[in-house]
Write an enzyme that holds these catalytic residues in place. Sequence first.
Site, PDB file in Angstrom:
ATOM      1  N   MET A  81       0.857  -1.189   0.000  1.00 51.27           N
ATOM      2  CA  MET A  81       0.000   0.000   0.000  1.00 51.27           C
ATOM      3  C   MET A  81       0.890   1.235   0.000  1.00 51.27           C
ATOM      4  SD  MET A  81      -3.133   0.915   2.565  1.00 51.27           S
ATOM      5  CE  MET A  81      -4.271   2.261   2.192  1.00 51.27           C
ATOM      6  N   GLY A  82       0.963   1.870  -1.148  1.00 48.14           N
ATOM      7  CA  GLY A  82       1.759   3.082  -1.262  1.00 48.14           C
ATOM      8  C   GLY A  82       3.217   2.859  -1.581  1.00 48.14           C
TER       9      GLY A  82
ATOM     10  N   GLN B 258      -3.716   9.415  -6.137  1.00 47.08           N
ATOM     11  CA  GLN B 258      -2.863   8.570  -5.304  1.00 47.08           C
ATOM     12  C   GLN B 258      -1.793   7.897  -6.157  1.00 47.08           C
ATOM     13  OE1 GLN B 258      -4.642   6.223  -2.123  1.00 47.08           O
ATOM     14  NE2 GLN B 258      -6.631   7.211  -2.492  1.00 47.08           N
TER      15      GLN B 258
ATOM     16  N   GLU C  15      28.141   1.696  -0.265  1.00 42.77           N
ATOM     17  CA  GLU C  15      29.216   0.728  -0.482  1.00 42.77           C
ATOM     18  C   GLU C  15      28.746  -0.447  -1.337  1.00 42.77           C
ATOM     19  OE1 GLU C  15      32.176  -1.217   2.674  1.00 42.77           O
ATOM     20  OE2 GLU C  15      30.195  -2.182   2.669  1.00 42.77           O
TER      21      GLU C  15
ATOM     22  N   SER D 190       6.104   2.261  -7.547  1.00 40.14           N
ATOM     23  CA  SER D 190       6.925   3.359  -8.067  1.00 40.14           C
ATOM     24  C   SER D 190       6.087   4.545  -8.529  1.00 40.14           C
ATOM     25  CB  SER D 190       7.790   2.852  -9.232  1.00 40.14           C
ATOM     26  OG  SER D 190       6.975   2.403 -10.297  1.00 40.14           O
TER      27      SER D 190
ATOM     28  N   ARG E 197     -10.808   1.534  -7.928  1.00 43.02           N
ATOM     29  CA  ARG E 197      -9.787   0.947  -7.059  1.00 43.02           C
ATOM     30  C   ARG E 197      -9.532   1.817  -5.836  1.00 43.02           C
ATOM     31  NH1 ARG E 197      -4.269   0.074  -5.911  1.00 43.02           N
ATOM     32  NH2 ARG E 197      -3.775  -2.166  -5.953  1.00 43.02           N
TER      33      ARG E 197
ATOM     34  N   CYS F  66       3.076   5.269  -7.189  1.00 47.06           N
ATOM     35  CA  CYS F  66       2.045   5.444  -6.162  1.00 47.06           C
ATOM     36  C   CYS F  66       2.462   6.521  -5.159  1.00 47.06           C
ATOM     37  CB  CYS F  66       1.815   4.118  -5.435  1.00 47.06           C
ATOM     38  SG  CYS F  66       0.410   4.136  -4.312  1.00 47.06           S
TER      39      CYS F  66
END
EC number: 1.1.1.205
Length: 527
Positions: free
Chosen positions: A328-329, A452, A511, A332, A440, A334
């Site tokens: 949820m959230g 969203q 690194e 990429s 949705r 969103c």
Amino acid sequence: MVEILDYTKALEVLKEYPSGDGLHVDTLLDSDNHGALTYNDFLILPGSITFSAADVSLDTKVTRRFTIKAPLLSSPMDTVTEHNMAIHMALLGGLGVIHNNCPPDDQAEMVRKVKRYENGFILDPVVLSPSTTVAEAKELKTKWNFGGFPVTEKGTLHSKLLGIVTSRDIQFHKTPEDPVTAVMSTDLVTAPAGTTLAEANEVLRSSKKGKLPIVDKDGLLVSLLSRSDLMKNIHYPLASKLPSKQLLCAAAISTHDADKVRLQKLVDAGLDIVVVDSSQGNSMYQIAMIKWIKSTFPDIDIIAGNIVTREQAAALIAAGADGLRIGMGSGSACITQEVMAVGRPQAASVRSVSAFAARFGVPTIADGGVQNLGHIVKGLALGASAVMMGSLLAGTTESPGEYYVSNEGQLVKAFRGMGSIAVMEDKGKSGGGKNAGASRYFSENDKVKVAQGVAGSVVDRGSITQYVPYLVAGIQHSLQDIGVQDLEALHTGVNNGQVRFEMRSASAQTEGNVHGLHSHEKKLYSS
């Protein structure tokens, strides 16, 4: 001065340590101490290699009943998965979920194309009648992307077989209004009804024909076998198929009552798995839809979601979900976490939900936050049975849409989150009806649409026929490094503390990536 021990005793001395090096997964994800983590925040420690990467099995369940050989799914987004993506994901061992931002008949047609694409015995072949014209046959070839249509007296199955119209028969025929009987091949090799698939394959293999009609004792057509399918079986040994040899197919619907009619059309087209698609899965609408599907279509498996907590998972499992979609959230494209202040970092979500769902035998799918191959492995290590990808696949040849050159001179394809204004206001794809993006995100009746998600573009990744095998090989090599030979062993090792983890500071993340070079080319794979 440190005492130097006998080197032959190293393995015995190792047993004196109270635990393995690194962290147990529960310590790693203890958000009370250091906040919730996502994929970049940790690494998996290496184990012992006692087998080759080729011996690593990636077989995994995506629902209670269905198993696939590659733990990879394509997202039900209108810039990611239509029939072409679904076909190739299934051929390569994964699963494509066809989006629902289109009229129900269009989505059902996409499901039908997937189910027709590769078969053993084709039980519902496209059949022509003697009155079908060459022009109509060409249109059917373009529509279905294959040739070789049987011709029967009535133009139906279980009718007298007259011949077969091949692509060669119609390709250069100059009078399109001619009936197919004028060009069809009548020199046929057939096999009798009751022939086993192995026997039929052998007849087809030894003949020089592209299609093998199966006929009963009266010469009535009962099914068909295709030579091209034999070649697919050779080139795609991991293909996600049913015992009938049809490709496995999934498709999304919304939680709205109107989509009950949509689902009926999808089931009639041959759907195997339905994904109930919602940004917040723990709703009275989704629970009611799951219960209705279970009572109406008991043979269809349900993947429910999206969710990020045990509490959400419990509600959907109790309703009858056969699989869960986590995230949820974190996608990429969103912005739910930013705009709604609701969601959860993906690593914490996957572990919490997967550990709970495993107690009920319900597989989970990590959906969102996957930026590279390593993220896929981390999602699997945290308990997911499979990983769903959106932006990683949106730039491939098989995704919907056309390539174009960006202002920077790169070859790109459009990609948009289903919560973006671009999707919510797009009435074209939805046929002027309910919009899947708005549905949705529970926004279809809102006067003011709150985004969203965003719309953008992704760089060309070539064909998934090269990209997905790279992902599969990479996962196999990763599991080899970890020291586990399959995903079940990975999950078991994580749970019992044999597979260990380490957190990464910001410096450690630097690194672990390319650094200190004047310039470099990052080529991920060759084939």
